[in-house]
Design a protein around this motif. Structure first.
Motif, short mmCIF file in Angstrom:
data_model
loop_
_atom_site.label_atom_id
_atom_site.label_comp_id
_atom_site.label_asym_id
_atom_site.label_seq_id
_atom_site.Cartn_x
_atom_site.Cartn_y
_atom_site.Cartn_z
N LEU A 49 0.82 -1.21 0.00
CA LEU A 49 0.00 0.00 0.00
C LEU A 49 0.85 1.26 0.00
N SER A 50 2.15 1.09 -0.03
CA SER A 50 3.05 2.25 -0.02
C SER A 50 3.09 2.93 -1.39
N GLY A 51 3.56 4.16 -1.39
CA GLY A 51 3.77 4.86 -2.64
C GLY A 51 2.50 5.20 -3.39
N LEU A 52 1.46 5.58 -2.67
CA LEU A 52 0.20 5.92 -3.33
C LEU A 52 0.35 7.13 -4.23
N LYS A 53 -0.34 7.11 -5.34
CA LYS A 53 -0.50 8.31 -6.16
C LYS A 53 -1.61 9.13 -5.52
N MET A 54 -1.56 10.46 -5.67
CA MET A 54 -2.49 11.32 -4.95
C MET A 54 -3.30 12.21 -5.88
N ILE A 55 -4.57 12.35 -5.55
CA ILE A 55 -5.44 13.33 -6.19
C ILE A 55 -5.61 14.49 -5.22
N ASN A 56 -5.26 15.69 -5.64
CA ASN A 56 -5.35 16.88 -4.82
C ASN A 56 -6.82 17.22 -4.56
N GLN A 359 -9.81 4.83 0.68
CA GLN A 359 -10.61 5.71 1.53
C GLN A 359 -9.84 6.02 2.82
N SER A 360 -10.07 7.21 3.36
CA SER A 360 -9.34 7.62 4.57
C SER A 360 -10.16 8.60 5.40
N LEU A 361 -10.01 8.48 6.70
CA LEU A 361 -10.75 9.36 7.61
C LEU A 361 -10.13 10.75 7.71
N HIS A 362 -8.80 10.85 7.56
CA HIS A 362 -8.12 12.12 7.81
C HIS A 362 -7.09 12.52 6.76
N ALA A 363 -6.98 11.82 5.65
CA ALA A 363 -5.97 12.15 4.65
C ALA A 363 -6.27 13.49 3.99
N HIS A 364 -5.21 14.17 3.54
CA HIS A 364 -5.34 15.47 2.89
C HIS A 364 -5.36 15.35 1.37
N GLY A 365 -5.59 14.17 0.88
CA GLY A 365 -5.73 13.93 -0.55
C GLY A 365 -6.39 12.58 -0.74
N LEU A 366 -6.71 12.25 -1.99
CA LEU A 366 -7.34 10.99 -2.29
C LEU A 366 -6.28 10.08 -2.91
N GLY A 367 -5.92 9.01 -2.19
CA GLY A 367 -4.87 8.13 -2.66
C GLY A 367 -5.40 7.04 -3.57
N TRP A 368 -4.55 6.60 -4.51
CA TRP A 368 -4.95 5.50 -5.37
C TRP A 368 -3.73 4.74 -5.85
N LEU A 369 -3.98 3.50 -6.28
CA LEU A 369 -2.94 2.64 -6.84
C LEU A 369 -3.42 2.10 -8.18
N PRO A 370 -2.52 2.02 -9.16
CA PRO A 370 -2.90 1.31 -10.39
C PRO A 370 -2.93 -0.19 -10.12
#
Length: 371
Positions: A49-56, A359-370
């Motif tokens: 789950l490391s190295g997520l790409k992020m949507i601002n 999904q995250s309760l407190h993240a400052h962006g939306l993470g995703w993985l291909p």
């Protein structure tokens, strides 16, 4: 010297009285926490789950639930009360609606209405034009205090969790604070409710859950999968159950035909549940287990004392990213971890053909993985 000694004794005495007698909002109940399994077997430590790409998210925080609507747009709820709508890659972001509360889980009905479990407001319907309607905020005359997750069946009935009947987020400083109080207390007042839009009736399906959280339907829609966050487990409950108190079931004999524990003694606090592809169900852990918390399970008075300490001294579990997928018979088929916890409170996965949105309760962006 004598005056100094008296002063010290006075301070110590006042501190002792404070720790023993200062009122706290919880009345903790003793329970027997199982020995934590640790990260082994299907949950062996990894960094998938490391190295997520992020949507601002442009200042928004906490994409707690992520789902695609019938318009093929991606929707997510955030801490401000906004429900955001965007393209799959995060472009064309806009505020679709704001309920004035905090939507935690949502689903879409056959008409394309967004059905929202709002922790402050109850069960809501948000039309495509963003008009908000309260579907239900009581059951049998009792207020719904902490609507958390919801799923809509093909027959139109809506099944949702009321995480706690003791601690309403609007009264206790928000969703995280209320959840913490409920799990510390362990009075197990969480419940699963059914709302029937045809009759506008709200029915109690099951109760006795220690913080009732994520909800998902089985493929045949005869059963519900329910996360019991406070006791580290997942239940399988028949949709036909009525006013079933799971505390009365012998979980060591796998319960009854109405309800049984499907996954037990998990390595963290299970949060959301999401149907994925190929029949699997995704589950996220908001936090890992904490040995101090488990050791205090049989000592309710010490749990009361903990709440009298400065918050910095509370045994809050460390950050640790962790999501799993399992089949309807309880077999774990995927396990993704980020021991660094760089993406906080991973509450579940929303799966598409080419991406995993986290999904995250407190993240400052939306993470995703291909994929």
């Amino acid at each position: 010297m004598k005056k100094l000694l008296n002063l010290v004794l006075g301070v110590v005495g006042c501190a002792t009285l404070y720790l023993l007698l200062w009122p706290v909002p919880v009345s903790p109940v003793a329970w027997d926490a199982p020995t934590a399994p640790g990260y082994q077997g299907p949950h062996a430590v990894n960094d998938r789950l490391s190295g997520l790409k992020m949507i601002n998210l442009h200042g928004e925080v906490g994409p707690e639930h992520i789902q695609f609507g019938r318009d093929s747009k991606l929707y997510t709820t955030v801490a401000s009360g906004n429900i955001l709508r965007m393209e799959a890659d995060g472009s064309a972001q806009q505020v679709f609606a704001n309920t004035g509360g905090r939507v935690l889980g949502f689903d879409f009905d056959a008409e394309g209405n967004l059905i929202a479990a709002d922790a402050f407001k109850g069960l809501l319907s948000i039309a495509p034009d963003a008009k908000v309607t309260v579907l239900t905020d009581t059951v049998n005359g009792d207020p719904i205090r902490y609507a958390d997750a919801v799923v809509v069946a093909q027959n139109g009935k809506m099944y949702f969790s009321d995480a706690s009947t003791r601690f309403a987020p609007k009264d206790w400083g928000g969703t995280f604070e209320a959840s913490l109080l409920d799990i510390v207390e362990q009075s197990s007042t969480g419940r699963i409710l059914e709302y029937d839009p045809a009759t506008k009736a709200t029915r109690l399906v099951a109760t006795g859950l220690s913080f009732a959280n994520g909800v998902a339907l089985s493929q045949d829609e005869q059963s519900l999968f329910v996360n019991e966050t406070g006791k580290y487990r997942v239940w399988k409950i028949a949709v036909s159950a009525h006013q079933l108190d799971v505390r009365t079931l012998d979980t060591h004999t796998q319960g009854t035909t109405q309800a049984r524990v499907l996954l037990d003694n998990l390595p963290g606090y299970p949060d959301n549940l999401m149907r994925g592809l190929d029949g699997k169900i995704w589950l996220g852990f908001a936090k890992p287990r904490n040995a101090t918390i488990d050791n205090l399970s049989a000592m309710p008075w010490l749990r009361s004392l903990t709440l009298r300490l400065p918050r910095v001294l509370w045994p809050i579990p460390k950050a640790y990213g962790h999501v799993i997928a399992f089949t309807e018979d309880g077999k774990v088929v995927a396990d993704l971890q980020d021991p660094s916890g760089s993406y906080p409170e991973t509450t579940a996965i929303t799966e598409t053909k080419d991406r995993l949105y986290v999904q995250s309760l407190h993240a400052h962006g939306l993470g995703w993985l291909p994929k």
